[in-house]
Design an enzyme around this catalytic site. Structure first.
Site, short mmCIF file in Angstrom:
data_model
loop_
_atom_site.label_atom_id
_atom_site.label_comp_id
_atom_site.label_asym_id
_atom_site.label_seq_id
_atom_site.Cartn_x
_atom_site.Cartn_y
_atom_site.Cartn_z
N VAL A 1 1.16 -1.24 -0.52
CA VAL A 1 -0.17 -0.42 0.23
C VAL A 1 1.17 0.62 0.48
O VAL A 1 1.45 1.41 0.53
CB VAL A 1 -0.78 -0.12 1.07
CG1 VAL A 1 -1.71 1.29 1.39
CG2 VAL A 1 -1.40 -1.35 1.48
N ASP A 2 0.72 2.23 -0.99
CA ASP A 2 1.14 3.18 -0.77
C ASP A 2 2.65 3.45 -1.05
O ASP A 2 3.07 4.44 -0.03
CB ASP A 2 0.86 4.24 -0.37
CG ASP A 2 -0.53 4.70 -0.19
OD1 ASP A 2 -1.02 4.66 -0.80
OD2 ASP A 2 -1.43 4.96 1.27
N PHE A 3 3.15 2.01 -1.82
CA PHE A 3 4.95 1.56 -1.20
C PHE A 3 5.66 2.72 -1.78
O PHE A 3 7.41 2.75 -1.50
CB PHE A 3 5.46 0.36 -1.30
CG PHE A 3 5.02 -0.20 -2.77
CD1 PHE A 3 6.26 -0.03 -3.64
CD2 PHE A 3 4.46 -0.46 -2.89
CE1 PHE A 3 6.29 -0.70 -4.36
CE2 PHE A 3 4.06 -0.99 -4.42
CZ PHE A 3 4.65 -0.89 -5.31
#
Length: 560
Positions: free
Chosen positions: A392-394
């Site tokens: 996630v949102d890395f």
């Protein structure tokens, strides 16, 4: 005399005073007033800004018509406001000493405002180094980068209080002046050429955006002989570094932190630290005193720096503090190393690498985590031949970042989660920030492969109002959702969709089909001319031509 009459008289005096202060010369022949040269200059500058009331208040004290004086005053006013906000923290920290997470966020804020002050001071100093008449676009880009970093730090500060809404409101009120004045300074620098034209100043702008040639070996033809030789010696294993780190005691140091502590401060030349193969369970910060550090290892799967701090672990820790490795000092380079955070997806934000080093570069590195793997927080950053993995949102932050010729691996998230590769954080329209992914591959990891069509994966979601992300000339796997992008808080949240800038150009692979992409106003299917603006030579400008000096090969233009 009644109180109302007295107040009315005082009001009239004040209004007349304001008029006298702004209007300097009465043109009786035309029965109207005209502005003095100084007041006209103030008007010209402030007409471009987004916070005009703050601008007029700031620049009206400049007793000059020199555009450079107004520009300098705008930056200086922002610095003074940030310093005032910086001094505001001590009392708040004492008040919230029993709230561990809030106290930590306040400490983070104070650190970030310290970095903001440094960036503003660098901007003010740089502006005084030459005449505006001969200012180059590269020099303007430098100023915009540093002022954009100030805004990134201010937003990072506020983001640390998502857990404490009351304190966040307090901080939002406290930072207003600093935020508005920084925004004004950035806008003035961004629009400087337009502003100067109003002063009838003919500019002598050098051709700083000339095309750069690239040799067959991947290095620019103008790459310095000294750094070319340094890189060649690293590649063939014939380099004697300044110090070596080895867990088995075969180097001068056993720990990376010890080698870094012994490194020279504020160095203008490369200080080379060789880190031999091994897993280093350390939390490393290359602080702002340690400039021009070059670290290299024996390979991204052999020399590994690992940590496991996470937002939800240990009773709570701010995202900023979860980083296994933080690169702050300008000019940092890493080569053939691995950075990882092993906290796992259930721990939420857990940063492997946080970067705010200006003109930093990473080559042949591996950055592994889950949520929030790479925090590309501020300033100019370049990644080449790297592997970046997460859920996630890395890849998130508010820097000017270009990721080139790299492998981006999407991992399996927690149940009921979806994956987002990017979450760019541009919050002010005039920032020169964004995340550009060029000639990369975006693929699922093996654990995700079987369920890759059941777990949605998106190229990104807009973290802030002006989020900017460009994906071009890359291969997108079949697991990318047809719409490509998603609003930040799910399908029902449509904020930021008009103001963001998301774009794709000449991608390939089954996930690159644009027929079903989002129809947001802020989404663009770019043409070649527009895509060129996001190549290295235009997106990561600097007067020093910094990237070739890192010794990292790069492609400075579009491939096709």
């Amino acid at each position: 005399m009644s109180r109302k009459v007295i107040m009315a008289a005082v009001s009239i005096v004040l209004v007349v005073g304001v008029i006298i202060g702004v209007v300097a010369i009465a043109d009786h022949s035309h029965d109207r007033f005209r502005l003095s040269p100084q007041a006209k200059a103030v008007k010209n500058f402030c007409s471009f800004t987004h916070y005009q009331e703050s601008c007029l208040k700031t620049l009206s004290s400049v007793n000059s018509t020199d555009p450079k004086e107004f520009t300098a005053k705008a930056i200086l006013a922002a610095e003074e406001a940030v310093k005032k906000f910086y001094n505001y923290f001590d009392s708040l920290i004492v008040q919230d000493k029993n709230n561990v997470l809030t106290k930590m966020a306040l400490d983070d804020c104070k650190d970030m405002m310290g970095y903001a002050i440094d960036s503003l001071q660098a901007s003010y100093s740089d502006l005084g180094d030459g005449e505006l008449r001969s200012i180059s676009d590269n020099r303007i880009h430098d100023l915009r980068t540093w002022l954009s970093a100030v805004i990134a730090y201010q937003q990072s500060c506020l983001d640390g209080f998502e857990h404490d809404k009351s304190m966040k409101e307090t901080m939002q009120k406290g930072i207003i002046d600093a935020s508005e004045l920084t925004g004004n300074a950035l806008t003035i620098v961004t629009k400087l050429l337009d502003i100067l034209s109003k002063f009838d100043i003919r500019l002598n702008v050098p051709n700083s955006r000339r095309l750069l040639s690239v040799e067959k070996n991947g290095y620019p033809s103008w790459f310095s002989g000294k750094d070319r030789h340094l890189l060649a010696r690293i590649d063939n294993g014939n380099l004697k570094p300044n110090v070596a780190v080895a867990k088995d005691g075969s180097g001068q140091f056993k720990r990376i932190g010890a080698a870094l502590a012994a490194a020279p401060k504020k160095s203008k030349v490369r200080h080379v630290i060789y880190i031999k193969a091994g897993i280093y369970d350390e939390y490393i910060t290359v602080d702002k005193q340690h400039t021009n550090i070059l670290m290299y290892g024996d390979g991204p799967r052999k020399t590994i720096i690992t940590g496991r701090k996470a937002f939800k672990s240990g009773g709570g820790i701010t995202t900023w503090q979860t980083a296994t490795f933080s690169a702050i000092g300008n000019g940092f380079i890493a080569k053939s190393m691995g950075f990882q955070n092993t906290a796992g997806p259930e721990q939420h934000q857990a940063v492997a690498l946080r970067v705010q080093s200006d003109k930093s570069a990473f080559f042949n590195c591996r950055i592994d985590g889950h949520q929030g793997t790479l925090y590309n927080q501020a300033n100019r950053q370049f990644f080449r031949n790297c592997v970046i993995s997460g859920t996630v949102d890395f890849i998130f932050g508010d820097s000017a970042t270009l990721i080139q010729n790299s492998l981006i691996i999407v991992r399996r998230p927690m149940d009921n989660q979806f994956n987002t590769v990017t979450a760019q954080g541009k919050s002010f329209i005039d920032e020169n920030t964004g995340t550009v992914i060029q000639n990369c591959r975006i693929v699922p990891e093996q654990k995700l492969f079987t369920d890759r069509f059941k777990i949605p994966t998106y190229l990104g979601r807009p973290w802030k109002k002006f989020s900017t992300t460009v994906i071009m000339e890359s291969t997108l796997g079949d697991f990318i959702m047809p719409e490509g992008w998603i609003p930040f808080n799910g399908h029902d949240n449509v904020s930021n969709l008009d103001s963001l800038y998301y774009a794709e150009y000449n991608n390939r692979g089954p996930g690159a089909n644009l027929n079903a992409r989002v129809n947001w106003k802020g989404y663009h299917k770019m043409d070649r001319v527009t895509a060129t603006k996001f190549t290295i030579q235009l997106f990561l400008l600097s007067r020093e031509n910094w990237l070739p000096l890192t010794g990292i090969p790069f492609t400075n233009a579009l491939r096709y």
